[in-house]
Motif scaffolding. Structure first.
Motif, PDB file in Angstrom:
ATOM      1  N   VAL A  87       4.556   7.938   4.376  1.00 57.33           N
ATOM      2  CA  VAL A  87       4.676   7.755   5.829  1.00 57.33           C
ATOM      3  C   VAL A  87       3.602   8.572   6.544  1.00 57.33           C
ATOM      4  O   VAL A  87       2.969   8.091   7.497  1.00 57.33           O
ATOM      5  N   MET A  88       3.361   9.794   6.065  1.00 59.43           N
ATOM      6  CA  MET A  88       2.303  10.619   6.666  1.00 59.43           C
ATOM      7  C   MET A  88       0.932   9.988   6.461  1.00 59.43           C
ATOM      8  O   MET A  88       0.102   9.994   7.385  1.00 59.43           O
TER       9      MET A  88
ATOM     10  N   LEU B  85       0.800  -1.226   0.000  1.00 57.67           N
ATOM     11  CA  LEU B  85       0.000   0.000   0.000  1.00 57.67           C
ATOM     12  C   LEU B  85       0.834   1.278   0.000  1.00 57.67           C
ATOM     13  O   LEU B  85       0.430   2.286  -0.573  1.00 57.67           O
ATOM     14  N   PHE B  86       1.988   1.236   0.649  1.00 60.14           N
ATOM     15  CA  PHE B  86       2.773   2.453   0.845  1.00 60.14           C
ATOM     16  C   PHE B  86       4.173   2.277   0.277  1.00 60.14           C
ATOM     17  O   PHE B  86       4.809   1.250   0.469  1.00 60.14           O
TER      18      PHE B  86
ATOM     19  N   ALA C  84      10.225  13.165  -1.004  1.00 61.90           N
ATOM     20  CA  ALA C  84       8.864  13.694  -0.895  1.00 61.90           C
ATOM     21  C   ALA C  84       7.829  12.565  -0.949  1.00 61.90           C
ATOM     22  O   ALA C  84       6.852  12.576  -0.184  1.00 61.90           O
ATOM     23  N   THR C  85       8.044  11.594  -1.818  1.00 59.79           N
ATOM     24  CA  THR C  85       7.117  10.461  -1.923  1.00 59.79           C
ATOM     25  C   THR C  85       7.132   9.629  -0.651  1.00 59.79           C
ATOM     26  O   THR C  85       6.081   9.236  -0.141  1.00 59.79           O
ATOM     27  N   VAL C  86       8.320   9.366  -0.134  1.00 62.96           N
ATOM     28  CA  VAL C  86       8.437   8.571   1.097  1.00 62.96           C
ATOM     29  C   VAL C  86       7.769   9.291   2.260  1.00 62.96           C
ATOM     30  O   VAL C  86       7.006   8.692   3.023  1.00 62.96           O
ATOM     31  N   ILE C  87       8.017  10.585   2.386  1.00 60.54           N
ATOM     32  CA  ILE C  87       7.410  11.357   3.480  1.00 60.54           C
ATOM     33  C   ILE C  87       5.892  11.375   3.337  1.00 60.54           C
ATOM     34  O   ILE C  87       5.164  11.220   4.321  1.00 60.54           O
ATOM     35  N   GLY C  88       5.395  11.552   2.115  1.00 64.76           N
ATOM     36  CA  GLY C  88       3.949  11.544   1.888  1.00 64.76           C
ATOM     37  C   GLY C  88       3.309  10.219   2.273  1.00 64.76           C
ATOM     38  O   GLY C  88       2.256  10.192   2.918  1.00 64.76           O
TER      39      GLY C  88
ATOM     40  N   LEU D  83      11.711  -0.229   4.106  1.00 64.70           N
ATOM     41  CA  LEU D  83      11.165  -1.454   4.703  1.00 64.70           C
ATOM     42  C   LEU D  83      11.926  -2.702   4.248  1.00 64.70           C
ATOM     43  O   LEU D  83      12.411  -3.460   5.088  1.00 64.70           O
ATOM     44  N   PRO D  84      12.057  -2.946   2.939  1.00 64.55           N
ATOM     45  CA  PRO D  84      12.828  -4.126   2.538  1.00 64.55           C
ATOM     46  C   PRO D  84      14.326  -3.984   2.833  1.00 64.55           C
ATOM     47  O   PRO D  84      15.013  -4.965   3.075  1.00 64.55           O
ATOM     48  N   PHE D  85      14.824  -2.747   2.836  1.00 63.26           N
ATOM     49  CA  PHE D  85      16.242  -2.518   3.120  1.00 63.26           C
ATOM     50  C   PHE D  85      16.615  -3.012   4.510  1.00 63.26           C
ATOM     51  O   PHE D  85      17.639  -3.668   4.690  1.00 63.26           O
ATOM     52  N   PHE D  86      15.792  -2.722   5.509  1.00 62.92           N
ATOM     53  CA  PHE D  86      16.115  -3.123   6.872  1.00 62.92           C
ATOM     54  C   PHE D  86      15.800  -4.594   7.151  1.00 62.92           C
ATOM     55  O   PHE D  86      16.149  -5.105   8.211  1.00 62.92           O
TER      56      PHE D  86
END
Length: 85
Positions: free
Chosen positions: A57-58, A27-28, A51-55, A33-36
């Motif tokens: 996560v928000m 969904l997001f 900007a996409t990641v922050i959006g 997420l896969p990196f860790f």
């Protein structure tokens, strides 16, 4: 609201929280997420659009917060509890 309806609504809310967690990679957009989940101590960070990641996560935070507040409203039906939360 009677007790059985409250139990069902709280169950639906908890199920929504679990589903958001289960399908968060689908969904997001969050390349971390896969990196860790891999051996991240020797790898460099993946390429990402901040900007996409922050959006995303928000959005995830907002959905989790709304579902959690909905559960609290069903349980207590008090504006003071919602304000405190």
């Amino acid at each position: 609201m009677n007790r059985s309806v409250k139990i069902i609504l709280v169950g639906v809310g908890i199920t929504l929280l679990v589903l958001l967690r289960m399908f968060e990679e689908i969904l997001f957009h969050d390349p971390l997420l896969p990196f860790f989940k891999t051996v991240h101590t020797t790898s460099s960070l993946p390429t990402m659009h901040v900007a996409t990641v922050i959006g995303h996560v928000m959005l995830r935070f907002l959905l989790n917060s709304l579902v959690s507040l909905g559960i609290l409203w069903v349980l207590f039906q008090s504006k003071d509890i919602l304000k405190f939360s």
